[in-house]
Design a protein around this motif. Sequence first.
Motif, mmCIF file in Angstrom:
data_model
loop_
_atom_site.group_PDB
_atom_site.id
_atom_site.type_symbol
_atom_site.label_atom_id
_atom_site.label_comp_id
_atom_site.label_asym_id
_atom_site.label_seq_id
_atom_site.Cartn_x
_atom_site.Cartn_y
_atom_site.Cartn_z
ATOM 1 N N GLU A 276 1.108 -0.486 0.315
ATOM 2 C CA GLU A 276 0.202 0.056 0.360
ATOM 3 C C GLU A 276 0.722 1.397 -0.146
ATOM 4 O O GLU A 276 0.589 2.430 -0.846
ATOM 5 N N TYR A 277 1.507 1.178 1.213
ATOM 6 C CA TYR A 277 2.898 2.253 0.803
ATOM 7 C C TYR A 277 3.293 2.926 -0.104
ATOM 8 O O TYR A 277 3.617 3.669 -0.526
ATOM 9 N N ILE A 278 3.840 1.531 -1.241
ATOM 10 C CA ILE A 278 4.739 2.187 -2.468
ATOM 11 C C ILE A 278 3.449 2.383 -3.288
ATOM 12 O O ILE A 278 3.836 3.299 -4.041
ATOM 13 N N LYS A 279 2.673 2.145 -3.483
ATOM 14 C CA LYS A 279 1.430 2.148 -4.610
ATOM 15 C C LYS A 279 0.949 4.163 -3.692
ATOM 16 O O LYS A 279 0.602 5.185 -5.147
ATOM 17 N N GLN A 280 1.075 4.106 -2.853
ATOM 18 C CA GLN A 280 0.669 5.697 -2.180
ATOM 19 C C GLN A 280 2.077 6.655 -2.840
ATOM 20 O O GLN A 280 1.665 7.732 -3.496
ATOM 21 N N SER A 281 3.389 5.732 -2.391
ATOM 22 C CA SER A 281 3.889 6.908 -3.049
ATOM 23 C C SER A 281 4.448 7.292 -4.175
ATOM 24 O O SER A 281 4.949 8.163 -4.997
ATOM 25 N N VAL A 282 4.141 6.266 -5.849
ATOM 26 C CA VAL A 282 4.345 6.132 -6.999
ATOM 27 C C VAL A 282 3.236 6.855 -6.703
ATOM 28 O O VAL A 282 2.961 8.088 -8.395
ATOM 29 N N LYS A 283 1.728 7.003 -6.755
ATOM 30 C CA LYS A 283 0.836 8.211 -6.841
ATOM 31 C C LYS A 283 1.548 9.712 -6.490
ATOM 32 O O LYS A 283 1.126 10.398 -7.478
ATOM 33 N N THR A 284 2.466 9.591 -5.370
ATOM 34 C CA THR A 284 2.308 10.649 -4.822
ATOM 35 C C THR A 284 3.226 11.316 -5.790
ATOM 36 O O THR A 284 3.178 12.534 -6.454
ATOM 37 N N ASN A 285 4.218 10.884 -6.259
ATOM 38 C CA ASN A 285 4.560 11.134 -7.348
ATOM 39 C C ASN A 285 4.985 11.560 -8.577
ATOM 40 O O ASN A 285 5.263 12.532 -10.121
ATOM 41 N N GLN A 286 3.552 10.502 -9.172
ATOM 42 C CA GLN A 286 2.963 10.875 -10.245
ATOM 43 C C GLN A 286 2.589 11.832 -10.193
ATOM 44 O O GLN A 286 3.088 12.953 -11.381
ATOM 45 N N GLN A 287 1.619 12.011 -9.564
ATOM 46 C CA GLN A 287 1.328 13.680 -9.385
ATOM 47 C C GLN A 287 1.661 14.824 -9.481
ATOM 48 O O GLN A 287 1.159 16.058 -9.438
ATOM 49 N N GLY A 288 3.076 14.668 -8.251
ATOM 50 C CA GLY A 288 3.598 15.760 -8.026
ATOM 51 C C GLY A 288 4.564 16.247 -9.251
ATOM 52 O O GLY A 288 4.568 17.304 -9.795
ATOM 53 N N MET A 289 4.558 15.266 -10.342
ATOM 54 C CA MET A 289 5.573 15.522 -11.830
ATOM 55 C C MET A 289 4.147 16.682 -12.807
ATOM 56 O O MET A 289 4.998 16.584 -13.646
ATOM 57 N N LYS A 290 3.368 16.070 -13.066
ATOM 58 C CA LYS A 290 2.694 16.006 -12.980
ATOM 59 C C LYS A 290 2.693 17.925 -13.433
ATOM 60 O O LYS A 290 2.775 19.001 -13.736
ATOM 61 N N GLN A 291 2.108 18.313 -11.603
ATOM 62 C CA GLN A 291 2.487 19.520 -11.496
ATOM 63 C C GLN A 291 3.574 20.463 -11.711
ATOM 64 O O GLN A 291 3.412 21.257 -12.150
ATOM 65 N N MET A 292 5.062 19.611 -11.657
ATOM 66 C CA MET A 292 6.664 19.828 -11.629
ATOM 67 C C MET A 292 6.412 20.334 -13.399
ATOM 68 O O MET A 292 6.866 21.858 -13.440
ATOM 69 N N THR A 293 5.816 19.234 -14.183
ATOM 70 C CA THR A 293 6.130 19.662 -15.987
ATOM 71 C C THR A 293 4.602 20.560 -15.815
ATOM 72 O O THR A 293 5.122 21.516 -16.696
#
Length: 367
Positions: A276-293
Amino acid sequence: MSHNQFIDYCMSGIAGLTPYVPGKPIETLERELGISHSVKLASNENPLGASPKVQAVIADNLSDLSRYPDGSAYRLCNALAKKHQCTADMITIGNGSNDVLDMIARVFLGIGKEAIFSQYAFAVYPISTQATGAQSRITPASNFGYDLDAVLDQINDKTAVIFIANPNNPTGTWLTGDALATFLSKVPSHIIVVIDEAYVEYVEQAEYSEATTWLHQYANLIVTRTFSKAYGLAGLRIGYSICHPDIANLINRVRQPFNANSLALLAAETALSDEEYIKQSVKTNQQGMKQMTEGLSQLGIDYIPSVGNFICAEMPQDAAAINQSLLERGVIVRPVANYGLTEHLRISIGLEQENQRFLDTLSDIIK
Ligand SMILES: *Cc1c(COP(=O)(O)O)cnc(C)c1O
């Protein structure tokens, strides 16, 4: 630096070494500038912190600190063997995966030998190579990433190890499974190919293949992984390699008997089971990467497309000066001039408010 009086007496490779420069710790910056509330987006750490399950298991096991850890890492090796559907004798535990990379260099490199890797490849490869007295052959990058044909072209009688980071740090570039499969089929079978998958958990591209796929086909392949990035355990220092038992046997001959500490072993085992933690981490990164780009694009700033948890952005003005201004405003990112990327800064993807703080601060500086 002043002349080192022992420089003529150390191993030849060491004399020419420049040490790895890590991201600035928050505490250091705040002490230097007398500021507070800084954010650190400099070392590709997991912005969520270690998983609560890991924190609980560590708290529960503090009373065992007087005991040496299990030097064979029996439980963790077996858990990893299960995850990777291999045997436990194919796993070697490291004090971070850097430790494993260094052990590989000590086993297979040395004076008169060569390692090949790309321009802009991870900074530990040249350091570990040179420390053994071996030479580095650096191939020109293609679109900031590995050019595997250029790597093949550089193979000669001295070649002992090829280091490939997939995805690569600091560029975030990646290689397709097809490209790697073709490459592996062309490398002579006595040359060690290390595929460093520190960021594998973040990659979503369908044409990406985990290199573990080819372990049964190529005895000269070593895949390295870490708990420092998506698993959120950078501070504990734990990583590992997977390879043919004959190679693992050699690496284990130079491994320090207790190179991974007891809390790190327990934490890694617990982290592995916390999907669950890995899933959450990957999701947080996807959203953050979108925000950043999106944020960078809005500022008119170019970046190297990245599949990791970080991104290299090309600064519109002097990158070193912008980095300094960011530091003064409490935002720590990573200069990459040491990689030859003098116009870029590397930003780790953080939590939403951290990413926004970076974007707003950068906007302020460049306008
Ligand atoms: C962060 C990183 C590692 C992992 O280092 P650890 O020693 O496991 O913390 C390995 N390879 C690359 C390319 C990295 O960026």
